[in-house]
Design a protein around this motif. Structure first.
Motif, PDB file in Angstrom:
ATOM      1  N   LYS A  88       0.812  -1.217   0.000  1.00 32.01           N
ATOM      2  CA  LYS A  88       0.000   0.000   0.000  1.00 32.01           C
ATOM      3  C   LYS A  88       0.848   1.271   0.000  1.00 32.01           C
ATOM      4  CE  LYS A  88      -3.894  -2.130   0.011  1.00 32.01           C
ATOM      5  NZ  LYS A  88      -4.777  -2.063  -1.185  1.00 32.01           N
ATOM      6  N   ASN A 109       1.285   9.042  -2.997  1.00 34.96           N
ATOM      7  CA  ASN A 109      -0.141   8.972  -2.712  1.00 34.96           C
ATOM      8  C   ASN A 109      -0.688  10.377  -2.517  1.00 34.96           C
ATOM      9  OD1 ASN A 109      -0.044   6.137  -2.677  1.00 34.96           O
ATOM     10  ND2 ASN A 109       0.589   6.128  -0.530  1.00 34.96           N
ATOM     11  N   ILE A 167      -4.211   6.209   2.707  1.00 39.08           N
ATOM     12  CA  ILE A 167      -4.680   4.876   2.302  1.00 39.08           C
ATOM     13  C   ILE A 167      -4.868   4.031   3.557  1.00 39.08           C
ATOM     14  CG2 ILE A 167      -4.076   2.757   1.092  1.00 39.08           C
ATOM     15  CD1 ILE A 167      -2.581   4.428  -0.923  1.00 39.08           C
ATOM     16  N   GLU A 175      -6.437   0.160   5.109  1.00 41.96           N
ATOM     17  CA  GLU A 175      -6.966  -1.174   4.861  1.00 41.96           C
ATOM     18  C   GLU A 175      -7.018  -1.940   6.174  1.00 41.96           C
ATOM     19  OE1 GLU A 175      -6.116  -5.247   2.276  1.00 41.96           O
ATOM     20  OE2 GLU A 175      -5.254  -3.337   1.639  1.00 41.96           O
TER      21      GLU A 175
END
Length: 391
Positions: free
Chosen positions: A165, A245, A249, A251
């Motif tokens: 990521k 990015n 992000i 997850e």
């Protein structure tokens, strides 16, 4: 016999904490660093290849680490299983490690066996001699190591996810150990291509430190390494750049091996040697090293919401990561951990750190550096780090 290119020969002194060493380059491109230290009758030999997981192809990951295993499993004049025997029977030890940027092999043994270590290292640099039985065996060993480190270990899957990521296109996005399906597909042709591309003298640094005579050791290096053919000039290197990015992000990772909620956070940071990389190393020390560190005091000692917290400034050849992780105590969740970590980071952003706190962190870093240099292996690693940063 090929000649040694001794010009320019550079000699560095220990003033300002430097390690005395001499460096030169053979005509085949092998860079050599020698450090003389007669405090103990021991010598350390390091051979570092400038190849790590970032040099792999996206569909052939794990090769750099696989080679760390294969290179101990026989060479042109050393049978399978004999490499370690030579070293242990001489009273020494050997090992290796792989990172995103390099693969390093080393031996530490009595100094009168220096020539043995040079013969062993030169023999596995001399030419491709890996057998298919070695590939089959070591591939399974690496796959088992992957299961042990990541698949069956609490929170292991989170470390793989955080790299995936944190990077979009850069090869830092896959784990050093690679993906299992790529290891399954590895063929002898793939292995030969990887060896002939990266395991060449002009892609390596040889460091010898300890109870040696510089001039005699130069002649030994020439004897064992000078005639090894140079590899390709255009060794492939991935670009350092990656897409950043444009937003946070997140997850949630479900891990059946994780007994308690945990939070893993990463921030992109500059490459090793950048001025900010040193500040980030000190910041990591201030945040999590020792019981008096900020995050330990807040999460573990005061609020008692975590049983473990750590930060790590993972500076690499290309821009790397600043990592933070914390494991909760029973009854608390990852959201609580994240909130408190963010609060502590905001305090530093808004108010900085106290001079006493900064000096304490510097002292810890310097103490660790001095302690490492008290061994011949630590001294050789210090010289190796210098040349990798320099180049």
């Amino acid at each position: 016999m090929a000649n040694v290119l001794f010009k320019p020969t550079e000699i560095y002194s220990q003033s300002e904490g430097r390690i005395d060493f001499v460096e030169f380059t053979l005509e085949n491109g092998l860079h050599v660093i020698l450090h003389e230290d007669h405090s103990t009758p021991i010598v350390a030999v390091n051979v570092c290849y400038h190849v790590g997981s970032k040099n792999e192809k996206p569909d052939k990951t794990g090769f750099a680490h696989l080679f760390e295993h294969l290179m101990f499993d026989g060479s042109k004049n050393v049978k399978r299983g004999e490499f370690d025997k030579y070293i242990t029977q001489a009273g020494g030890y050997d090992n290796a490690y792989t990172t995103e940027d390099k693969t390093n092999y080393y031996e530490v043994l009595p100094s009168n066996y220096l020539e043995l270590a040079l013969w062993l290292e030169s023999d596995r640099m001399l030419g491709f001699s890996i057998q298919e039985i070695s590939l089959i065996t070591q591939r399974e060993v690496v796959k088992e190591e992957r299961r042990w480190r990541y698949e069956n270990r609490p929170y292991g899957s989170a470390w793989i996810k955080i790299s995936e990521k944190s990077f979009k296109k850069h090869p830092y996005r896959w784990p050093v150990i690679g993906y299992q399906e790529h290891l399954d597909r590895a063929s002898m042709d793939d292995v030969r291509e990887f060896y002939e591309t990266f395991y060449v003298p002009n892609n390596a640094v040889l460091v010898i430190a300890g109870d040696i005579d510089i001039e005699k050791t130069k002649r030994l290096v020439e004897k064992y390494f000078a005639e090894i053919p140079k590899g390709p000039d255009n060794i492939p290197r991935p670009p350092a750049e990656d897409e950043l990015n444009d937003s946070e992000i997140r997850e949630i990772v479900e891990d059946v091996n994780a007994p308690l909620p945990a939070v893993f956070m990463s921030y992109r940071i500059p490459e090793e040697g950048n001025e900010d990389s040193y500040a980030l190393a000190l910041l990591s020390n201030i945040l999590s090293v020792g019981e008096s560190s900020r995050l330990y005091q807040r999460l573990v000692y005061k609020d008692k919401i975590a049983n473990e917290v750590e930060t790590y400034a993972d500076a690499r050849e290309h821009p790397g990561l600043f990592l933070i992780y914390a494991i909760s105590n029973p009854g608390f969740n990852s959201d609580t951990l994240e909130k408190v970590i963010d609060e502590e980071i905001e305090k530093i952003k808004n108010y900085g750190v106290e001079e006493k706190e900064l000096e304490k962190a510097k002292n810890k870093v310097e103490s660790a550096l001095v302690a490492a240099r008290q061994t011949v292996q630590g001294g050789s690693s210090g010289a190796l780090l210098y040349i990798l940063q320099k180049t």
